[in-house]
Write a protein that holds these residues in place. Structure first.
Motif, PDB file in Angstrom:
ATOM      1  N   ILE A 104       2.163  20.056  -6.960  1.00 32.67           N
ATOM      2  CA  ILE A 104       2.611  19.643  -5.634  1.00 32.67           C
ATOM      3  C   ILE A 104       1.483  18.898  -4.932  1.00 32.67           C
ATOM      4  CG2 ILE A 104       3.527  20.405  -3.406  1.00 32.67           C
ATOM      5  CD1 ILE A 104       4.497  22.947  -4.774  1.00 32.67           C
ATOM      6  N   SER A 105       1.764  17.713  -4.456  1.00 28.89           N
ATOM      7  CA  SER A 105       0.788  16.934  -3.687  1.00 28.89           C
ATOM      8  C   SER A 105       1.484  16.342  -2.466  1.00 28.89           C
ATOM      9  CB  SER A 105       0.169  15.820  -4.543  1.00 28.89           C
ATOM     10  OG  SER A 105       1.171  14.948  -5.033  1.00 28.89           O
ATOM     11  N   ALA A 106       0.692  15.996  -1.462  1.00 27.41           N
ATOM     12  CA  ALA A 106       1.236  15.437  -0.227  1.00 27.41           C
ATOM     13  C   ALA A 106       0.375  14.267   0.225  1.00 27.41           C
ATOM     14  CB  ALA A 106       1.300  16.506   0.862  1.00 27.41           C
ATOM     15  N   PHE A 107       0.998  13.321   0.892  1.00 34.91           N
ATOM     16  CA  PHE A 107       0.230  12.219   1.467  1.00 34.91           C
ATOM     17  C   PHE A 107       0.911  11.691   2.722  1.00 34.91           C
ATOM     18  CE2 PHE A 107       3.053  10.068  -1.578  1.00 34.91           C
ATOM     19  CZ  PHE A 107       3.468   8.924  -0.904  1.00 34.91           C
ATOM     20  N   GLN A 108       0.090  11.106   3.593  1.00 29.95           N
ATOM     21  CA  GLN A 108       0.592  10.475   4.806  1.00 29.95           C
ATOM     22  C   GLN A 108       0.960   9.032   4.479  1.00 29.95           C
ATOM     23  OE1 GLN A 108       0.998  11.617   8.247  1.00 29.95           O
ATOM     24  NE2 GLN A 108       2.187   9.715   8.075  1.00 29.95           N
ATOM     25  N   ALA A 109       2.228   8.692   4.602  1.00 28.78           N
ATOM     26  CA  ALA A 109       2.678   7.336   4.289  1.00 28.78           C
ATOM     27  C   ALA A 109       2.102   6.345   5.294  1.00 28.78           C
ATOM     28  CB  ALA A 109       4.195   7.265   4.291  1.00 28.78           C
ATOM     29  N   ASN A 110       1.794   5.150   4.818  1.00 29.70           N
ATOM     30  CA  ASN A 110       1.229   4.107   5.670  1.00 29.70           C
ATOM     31  C   ASN A 110       2.274   3.375   6.494  1.00 29.70           C
ATOM     32  OD1 ASN A 110      -1.389   4.558   4.656  1.00 29.70           O
ATOM     33  ND2 ASN A 110      -1.018   3.206   2.912  1.00 29.70           N
ATOM     34  N   SER A 111       3.540   3.512   6.114  1.00 31.19           N
ATOM     35  CA  SER A 111       4.600   2.749   6.762  1.00 31.19           C
ATOM     36  C   SER A 111       5.930   3.466   6.523  1.00 31.19           C
ATOM     37  CB  SER A 111       4.643   1.324   6.181  1.00 31.19           C
ATOM     38  OG  SER A 111       4.918   1.368   4.798  1.00 31.19           O
ATOM     39  N   PRO A 112       7.005   2.973   7.125  1.00 29.74           N
ATOM     40  CA  PRO A 112       8.317   3.580   6.861  1.00 29.74           C
ATOM     41  C   PRO A 112       8.678   3.512   5.389  1.00 29.74           C
ATOM     42  CG  PRO A 112       8.434   2.079   8.735  1.00 29.74           C
ATOM     43  CD  PRO A 112       7.081   1.880   8.112  1.00 29.74           C
ATOM     44  N   LEU A 113       9.514   4.444   4.944  1.00 35.03           N
ATOM     45  CA  LEU A 113       9.962   4.427   3.562  1.00 35.03           C
ATOM     46  C   LEU A 113      10.841   3.204   3.322  1.00 35.03           C
ATOM     47  CD1 LEU A 113      10.903   8.172   2.967  1.00 35.03           C
ATOM     48  CD2 LEU A 113       8.727   7.023   2.537  1.00 35.03           C
ATOM     49  N   ASN A 114      10.623   2.546   2.194  1.00 35.17           N
ATOM     50  CA  ASN A 114      11.420   1.377   1.834  1.00 35.17           C
ATOM     51  C   ASN A 114      12.594   1.782   0.951  1.00 35.17           C
ATOM     52  OD1 ASN A 114       9.905  -0.670   3.172  1.00 35.17           O
ATOM     53  ND2 ASN A 114       8.330  -0.496   1.609  1.00 35.17           N
ATOM     54  N   GLU A 115      13.405   0.812   0.635  1.00 31.87           N
ATOM     55  CA  GLU A 115      14.604   1.054  -0.175  1.00 31.87           C
ATOM     56  C   GLU A 115      14.231   1.572  -1.557  1.00 31.87           C
ATOM     57  OE1 GLU A 115      18.294  -1.506  -2.164  1.00 31.87           O
ATOM     58  OE2 GLU A 115      16.699  -2.500  -1.051  1.00 31.87           O
ATOM     59  N   LYS A 116      14.969   2.594  -1.995  1.00 37.15           N
ATOM     60  CA  LYS A 116      14.769   3.137  -3.329  1.00 37.15           C
ATOM     61  C   LYS A 116      15.720   2.460  -4.313  1.00 37.15           C
ATOM     62  CE  LYS A 116      17.181   6.150  -4.832  1.00 37.15           C
ATOM     63  NZ  LYS A 116      18.130   7.230  -5.118  1.00 37.15           N
ATOM     64  N   LYS A 117      15.191   2.086  -5.470  1.00 34.76           N
ATOM     65  CA  LYS A 117      16.010   1.520  -6.535  1.00 34.76           C
ATOM     66  C   LYS A 117      16.197   2.571  -7.630  1.00 34.76           C
ATOM     67  CE  LYS A 117      14.121  -3.018  -5.374  1.00 34.76           C
ATOM     68  NZ  LYS A 117      15.302  -3.523  -4.660  1.00 34.76           N
ATOM     69  N   ASP A 118      16.774   2.198  -8.761  1.00 36.51           N
ATOM     70  CA  ASP A 118      17.210   3.179  -9.756  1.00 36.51           C
ATOM     71  C   ASP A 118      16.088   3.780 -10.594  1.00 36.51           C
ATOM     72  OD1 ASP A 118      19.808   2.909  -8.942  1.00 36.51           O
ATOM     73  OD2 ASP A 118      20.351   1.461 -10.495  1.00 36.51           O
ATOM     74  N   CYS A 119      14.982   3.084 -10.705  1.00 37.48           N
ATOM     75  CA  CYS A 119      13.874   3.542 -11.551  1.00 37.48           C
ATOM     76  C   CYS A 119      12.626   3.693 -10.683  1.00 37.48           C
ATOM     77  CB  CYS A 119      13.633   2.541 -12.686  1.00 37.48           C
ATOM     78  SG  CYS A 119      12.276   2.966 -13.784  1.00 37.48           S
ATOM     79  N   VAL A 120      12.022   4.879 -10.692  1.00 37.21           N
ATOM     80  CA  VAL A 120      10.905   5.167  -9.803  1.00 37.21           C
ATOM     81  C   VAL A 120       9.645   5.484 -10.610  1.00 37.21           C
ATOM     82  CG1 VAL A 120       9.982   6.843  -8.135  1.00 37.21           C
ATOM     83  CG2 VAL A 120      12.284   5.942  -7.851  1.00 37.21           C
ATOM     84  N   MET A 121       8.537   4.874 -10.196  1.00 36.03           N
ATOM     85  CA  MET A 121       7.234   5.147 -10.797  1.00 36.03           C
ATOM     86  C   MET A 121       6.324   5.776  -9.739  1.00 36.03           C
ATOM     87  SD  MET A 121       4.384   2.530 -12.389  1.00 36.03           S
ATOM     88  CE  MET A 121       5.392   2.067 -13.804  1.00 36.03           C
ATOM     89  N   ILE A 122       5.671   6.870 -10.100  1.00 31.49           N
ATOM     90  CA  ILE A 122       4.709   7.522  -9.219  1.00 31.49           C
ATOM     91  C   ILE A 122       3.314   7.284  -9.787  1.00 31.49           C
ATOM     92  CG2 ILE A 122       3.928   9.707  -8.230  1.00 31.49           C
ATOM     93  CD1 ILE A 122       6.797  10.735  -8.496  1.00 31.49           C
ATOM     94  N   SER A 123       2.473   6.654  -8.989  1.00 32.15           N
ATOM     95  CA  SER A 123       1.095   6.356  -9.382  1.00 32.15           C
ATOM     96  C   SER A 123       0.158   7.083  -8.419  1.00 32.15           C
ATOM     97  CB  SER A 123       0.847   4.841  -9.332  1.00 32.15           C
ATOM     98  OG  SER A 123      -0.519   4.546  -9.542  1.00 32.15           O
TER      99      SER A 123
END
Length: 222
Positions: A104-123
């Motif tokens: 489990i990790s957490a972070f403060q986003a720099n901006s509003p969440l953008n549109e999600k598409k079908d394939c997601v990559m977490i870096s």
């Protein structure tokens, strides 16, 4: 994102959960999910992305069967959720018995969440010493290449350490592609392959995982 009685702020707090369930844990995990629904509503939690269809690629270095991205309006709601006595109960009674491994990790986003598409990559990355210039060059170069592909930066930001998180990353970026083929095209673009050399100078440690998304099994709308 708008909810009844509350407007999500422009820069939410994002939680990334990656893990693996014990074999035959569907029933106990179902009880955990059932118990979490009132808390998800109470603390105005969004579920921007979730998926169990993890992908293995040459350019990835991690693969987790469980991938969940949550959003919170602020740190108060984040703390409220994970430290709520009702959550601590279902964690001990069900979550801990369902997960063989959980990160489990957490972070403060720099901006509003953008549109999600079908394939997601977490870096997620830890910065190297003296990484300012390589990081700036890498992010600037990647942004230019993004423009040639159907890709969206869902969220990015700096890590937050909490008593209930298991890890914290300096740099967190969640990118979504229209499909796996588009992700392959981007990651195998000769310009990005060349740029990855700069990335290696900026990051001391770097974990990349990718999954196809599905609809959440719970409704968090209050």
């Amino acid at each position: 994102m708008k909810r009844k009685g509350i407007n999500m702020p422009s820069s939410p707090v994002v939680v990334v959960i990656k893990g693996e369930h014990y074999k035959d844990s569907e029933e106990v995990y179902g009880k955990y999910m059932e118990g979490s629904v009132p808390l998800l509503k109470k603390y105005h939690v969004g579920i921007p992305a979730i998926g169990n269809d993890f992908l293995t690629k040459d350019y990835l270095n991690a693969a987790w069967p469980v991938n969940i991205v949550l959003s919170f309006p602020n740190e108060d709601d984040l703390d409220g959720f994970f430290l709520d006595p009702d959550y601590l109960y279902i964690k001990e009674a069900y979550r801990d018995k369902a997960y063989k491994t959980i990160k489990i990790s957490a972070f403060q986003a720099n901006s509003p969440l953008n549109e999600k598409k079908d394939c997601v990559m977490i870096s997620q990355s830890q910065l190297s010493k003296g990484s300012d210039e390589p990081l700036k060059e890498y992010l600037s170069g990647a942004k230019k290449i993004f423009e040639d592909y159907d890709v969206s930066v869902l969220a990015s930001g700096s890590g937050i350490e909490k008593p209930y998180t298991t890890e914290s990353w300096d740099v967190n970026t969640i990118v979504s592609y229209s499909n796996v083929s588009e992700a392959d095209r981007f990651m195998n673009d000769p310009r990005y392959i060349e740029l990855s050399k700069t990335r290696s100078l900026a990051y001391e440690k770097h974990e990349m995982t990718m999954f196809n998304t599905r609809a959440p099994r719970v409704d968090t709308d209050a």
